[in-house]
Design a protein around this motif. Structure first.
Motif, PDB file in Angstrom:
ATOM      1  N   THR A 134       0.801  -1.235   0.000  1.00 25.26           N
ATOM      2  CA  THR A 134       0.000   0.000   0.000  1.00 25.26           C
ATOM      3  C   THR A 134       0.826   1.274   0.000  1.00 25.26           C
ATOM      4  O   THR A 134       0.281   2.345  -0.241  1.00 25.26           O
ATOM      5  CB  THR A 134      -0.933   0.019   1.222  1.00 25.26           C
ATOM      6  OG1 THR A 134      -0.141  -0.068   2.416  1.00 25.26           O
ATOM      7  CG2 THR A 134      -1.924  -1.144   1.172  1.00 25.26           C
ATOM      8  N   THR A 135       2.127   1.194   0.274  1.00 28.59           N
ATOM      9  CA  THR A 135       2.958   2.394   0.333  1.00 28.59           C
ATOM     10  C   THR A 135       4.117   2.279  -0.653  1.00 28.59           C
ATOM     11  O   THR A 135       4.453   1.185  -1.123  1.00 28.59           O
ATOM     12  CB  THR A 135       3.519   2.611   1.742  1.00 28.59           C
ATOM     13  OG1 THR A 135       4.469   1.565   2.037  1.00 28.59           O
ATOM     14  CG2 THR A 135       2.404   2.610   2.784  1.00 28.59           C
ATOM     15  N   GLU A 136       4.747   3.419  -0.923  1.00 30.25           N
ATOM     16  CA  GLU A 136       5.879   3.420  -1.839  1.00 30.25           C
ATOM     17  C   GLU A 136       7.031   2.590  -1.287  1.00 30.25           C
ATOM     18  O   GLU A 136       7.679   1.836  -2.028  1.00 30.25           O
ATOM     19  CB  GLU A 136       6.338   4.853  -2.104  1.00 30.25           C
ATOM     20  CG  GLU A 136       7.476   4.954  -3.096  1.00 30.25           C
ATOM     21  CD  GLU A 136       7.889   6.391  -3.367  1.00 30.25           C
ATOM     22  OE1 GLU A 136       8.630   6.607  -4.344  1.00 30.25           O
ATOM     23  OE2 GLU A 136       7.469   7.284  -2.604  1.00 30.25           O
ATOM     24  N   ALA A 137       7.300   2.695   0.007  1.00 26.22           N
ATOM     25  CA  ALA A 137       8.386   1.917   0.609  1.00 26.22           C
ATOM     26  C   ALA A 137       8.121   0.420   0.495  1.00 26.22           C
ATOM     27  O   ALA A 137       9.029  -0.366   0.180  1.00 26.22           O
ATOM     28  CB  ALA A 137       8.560   2.317   2.075  1.00 26.22           C
ATOM     29  N   GLU A 138       6.874   0.011   0.756  1.00 27.36           N
ATOM     30  CA  GLU A 138       6.524  -1.397   0.624  1.00 27.36           C
ATOM     31  C   GLU A 138       6.643  -1.856  -0.829  1.00 27.36           C
ATOM     32  O   GLU A 138       7.040  -2.994  -1.100  1.00 27.36           O
ATOM     33  CB  GLU A 138       5.096  -1.630   1.125  1.00 27.36           C
ATOM     34  CG  GLU A 138       4.936  -1.466   2.627  1.00 27.36           C
ATOM     35  CD  GLU A 138       3.482  -1.543   3.071  1.00 27.36           C
ATOM     36  OE1 GLU A 138       3.248  -1.672   4.281  1.00 27.36           O
ATOM     37  OE2 GLU A 138       2.590  -1.460   2.190  1.00 27.36           O
ATOM     38  N   SER A 139       6.325  -0.974  -1.760  1.00 28.92           N
ATOM     39  CA  SER A 139       6.423  -1.299  -3.172  1.00 28.92           C
ATOM     40  C   SER A 139       7.872  -1.540  -3.571  1.00 28.92           C
ATOM     41  O   SER A 139       8.186  -2.514  -4.273  1.00 28.92           O
ATOM     42  CB  SER A 139       5.824  -0.168  -4.011  1.00 28.92           C
ATOM     43  OG  SER A 139       5.882  -0.470  -5.386  1.00 28.92           O
ATOM     44  N   ALA A 169       3.124   7.388  -6.371  1.00 31.82           N
ATOM     45  CA  ALA A 169       3.944   8.345  -5.613  1.00 31.82           C
ATOM     46  C   ALA A 169       4.904   9.096  -6.536  1.00 31.82           C
ATOM     47  O   ALA A 169       5.094  10.309  -6.395  1.00 31.82           O
ATOM     48  CB  ALA A 169       4.720   7.600  -4.525  1.00 31.82           C
ATOM     49  N   PRO A 203       1.705   1.473  -5.909  1.00 29.48           N
ATOM     50  CA  PRO A 203       1.997   2.584  -4.980  1.00 29.48           C
ATOM     51  C   PRO A 203       3.247   3.377  -5.366  1.00 29.48           C
ATOM     52  O   PRO A 203       3.270   4.606  -5.209  1.00 29.48           O
ATOM     53  CB  PRO A 203       2.181   1.864  -3.637  1.00 29.48           C
ATOM     54  CG  PRO A 203       1.383   0.608  -3.768  1.00 29.48           C
ATOM     55  CD  PRO A 203       1.554   0.194  -5.194  1.00 29.48           C
ATOM     56  N   ARG A 204       4.258   2.707  -5.882  1.00 30.44           N
ATOM     57  CA  ARG A 204       5.462   3.430  -6.311  1.00 30.44           C
ATOM     58  C   ARG A 204       5.169   4.307  -7.513  1.00 30.44           C
ATOM     59  O   ARG A 204       5.634   5.463  -7.585  1.00 30.44           O
ATOM     60  CB  ARG A 204       6.571   2.437  -6.645  1.00 30.44           C
ATOM     61  CG  ARG A 204       7.838   3.095  -7.164  1.00 30.44           C
ATOM     62  CD  ARG A 204       8.933   2.079  -7.416  1.00 30.44           C
ATOM     63  NE  ARG A 204       8.569   1.085  -8.401  1.00 30.44           N
ATOM     64  CZ  ARG A 204       8.703   1.258  -9.725  1.00 30.44           C
ATOM     65  NH1 ARG A 204       9.165   2.408 -10.206  1.00 30.44           N
ATOM     66  NH2 ARG A 204       8.364   0.304 -10.561  1.00 30.44           N
ATOM     67  N   GLU A 225      -5.125   9.042  -8.022  1.00 33.89           N
ATOM     68  CA  GLU A 225      -5.618   9.553  -6.747  1.00 33.89           C
ATOM     69  C   GLU A 225      -7.101   9.246  -6.539  1.00 33.89           C
ATOM     70  O   GLU A 225      -7.702   9.705  -5.573  1.00 33.89           O
ATOM     71  CB  GLU A 225      -5.403  11.068  -6.698  1.00 33.89           C
ATOM     72  CG  GLU A 225      -3.936  11.469  -6.844  1.00 33.89           C
ATOM     73  CD  GLU A 225      -3.772  12.945  -7.180  1.00 33.89           C
ATOM     74  OE1 GLU A 225      -4.746  13.546  -7.680  1.00 33.89           O
ATOM     75  OE2 GLU A 225      -2.677  13.483  -6.954  1.00 33.89           O
TER      76      GLU A 225
END
Length: 487
Positions: free
Chosen positions: A41-46, A142, A138-139, A210
């Motif tokens: 769900t987040t860029e870091a996780e991606s 972002a 997610p990446r 978005e």
């Protein structure tokens, strides 16, 4: 009999060659677990998920130093081992990677009529593609959010006096792209391509990075608008659904109905050489408001590759059936080649063989005619579409995606050789017609959008429009840093 010592650096190959399914399962069990759809769900996780995917690929997709550049999945096809193929695919093996003759494991399975192995691959490729899309989303969102907003047009066409009808094999189009925040809209007219005919449709792809203000459209949705038909469709609807066995069987049967047939542009060995003026300085020209340097791209080859599928329709039968179908449906596709040009092409294919063992530039797509009839879905598969856009469409358009170029004819050559060797795709039922071309590119350092800024947006469209992926490959591998191809 395979010499196992030549595969010593790849335990997955050894396990497949020995038909040791228990060992193969142990190798797979030791790999990092790839996230399921919705878990990232987040860029870091991606970013972390992509690293795990790379680690899996480093074990399951080894080709370097392997005879014939066969992945473990290619070997499973060669041995007719559907169990090994299923284990590899369930773990995330990449079926679209090509061996040294330019064929993916799925194409090899179809051409050798290994229906059980082809089914094992086809059973997994849509869920794998959906999971990959979800972990990258997610990446992409972002990155797009951080970019400047813009509107741009990408027009492409193909010209050559060496191959007069190449402009119709490589269809033209103009992409109009708007970017606002993390949202993207791309308008285009090329809806489909089945080798000799172009399907036109005025359509828009709208990516809601978005979501919308009402909350009815979720973030990451991709909507397709068909303006002429006044239809709206969710391109991702059902994309993650696992196919039924009857759907898998139908897909495999469609793939085997006709021979493989692919025009392509090979830029794997391309080299940019600057044009010089009479002072022996780099030649520059104005393209619109931009000052651009002119380059010629050497070692580019256009080729038409053909491979027989046992029991498949001949090209003559295919053309007759397609014409009858179109006449009955009242459709009006744009014929690419005249009857005389088709005869010329067929004659060239019959006279020629596969020339060099160069890997084809580009992944995926079974590349035969039948499965391309009903391309509607996103990742390929169960809306009647085979995996990804057909190789012929992608390869034909890759010239444009590779450059925005007009072809020079000064050193055009034709290669026609017979193939030899063993293993998958041994060349007995293959032929290839090749000509060397020299595309010309106009590159500028002044364009307000950098190639690295455009890449995330191309990633969003690349699953739907394979030609976009060819453009992405060129921008990341062939052009000098800091330049942009304005023509």
């Amino acid at each position: 009999m395979d010499d196992l010592s030549r595969y010593a650096h790849s335990p997955a190959h050894i396990a497949v060659l020995r038909r040791d399914h228990a060992a193969l399962r142990r190798i797979v069990a030791a790999l990092p677990r790839l996230p399921e759809a919705g878990e990232v769900t987040t860029e870091a996780e991606s970013l972390a998920a992509e690293l795990r995917a790379d680690a899996v690929s480093a074990v399951l997709d080894v080709r370097e130093g392997i005879p014939g550049r066969e992945t473990p999945l290619h070997v499973a096809v060669r041995l007719g081992d559907a169990v090994a193929a299923d284990v590899l695919m369930a773990a995330g093996a990449d079926w679209s990677l090509q061996n040294d003759r330019g064929w993916s494991s799925l194409q090899e399975a179809v051409c050798s009529r290994q229906d059980a192995v082809a089914a094992a691959i086809a059973r997994h490729y849509q869920p794998l593609a959906w999971a990959k899309w979800c972990r990258r989303l997610p990446r992409l969102v972002a990155t797009a959010s951080r970019m400047r907003d813009f509107y741009m047009e990408i027009s492409f066409h193909f010209e050559s006096s060496v191959i007069p009808f190449i402009g119709r094999i490589a269809p033209s189009d103009t992409y109009r792209i708007w970017k606002r925040g993390a949202n993207l809209r791309a308008d285009m007219t090329l809806a489909g391509f089945d080798g000799f005919r172009i399907q036109r449709s005025d359509q828009s792809f709208i990516f809601f990075g978005e979501g919308d203000s009402s909350g009815r459209i979720p973030a990451g949705a991709l909507i397709v608008l068909a303006h002429r038909e006044k239809e709206v469709a969710n391109a991702l609807e059902g994309a993650g659904a696992r196919p039924s066995e009857s759907e898998v069987a139908r897909e495999v049967a469609l793939m085997a109905q006709t021979n493989m047939y692919r025009p392509g542009i090979d830029v794997t060995k391309a080299e940019l050489v600057p044009h010089l003026n009479w002072r022996r300085q780099d030649r520059t020209e104005a393209v619109g408001p931009w000052k651009a340097k002119v380059y010629e791209m050497h070692h580019v080859t256009v080729s038409v590759k053909s491979r027989k599928v046992p029991g498949a329709m001949t090209d003559e039968e295919l053309f007759a059936a397609a014409a009858e179908e179109e006449e009955g449906a009242g459709g009006a596709p744009e014929d690419l080649l005249t009857a005389e040009e088709r005869m010329q092409l067929d004659s060239a294919l019959r006279a020629g063989g596969n020339s060099d063992n160069e890997e084809w530039d580009g992944n995926g797509g079974v590349g035969n005619e039948a499965a391309g009839k009903e391309r509607k879905g996103w990742f390929g598969g169960w809306n009647g579409k085979k995996p990804e856009e057909g190789d012929r469409a992608a390869a034909g358009k890759k010239a444009v995606d590779s450059r925005k170029a007009a072809s020079s004819t000064k050193t055009a050559t034709t290669k026609k050789k017979k193939t030899g060797g063993g293993g998958l795709g041994d060349g007995k039922n293959e032929s290839e017609y090749r000509k060397g071309l020299r595309p010309v590119l106009w590159l500028t350092e002044d364009f307000p959008l950098k190639t690295e800024e455009l890449l995330p947006l191309l990633d969003i469209l690349a699953n739907k429009v394979k030609a976009v992926r060819r453009l992405r490959e060129l921008l990341t591998t062939k052009l000098p840093p800091g330049t942009f191809p304005v023509k």
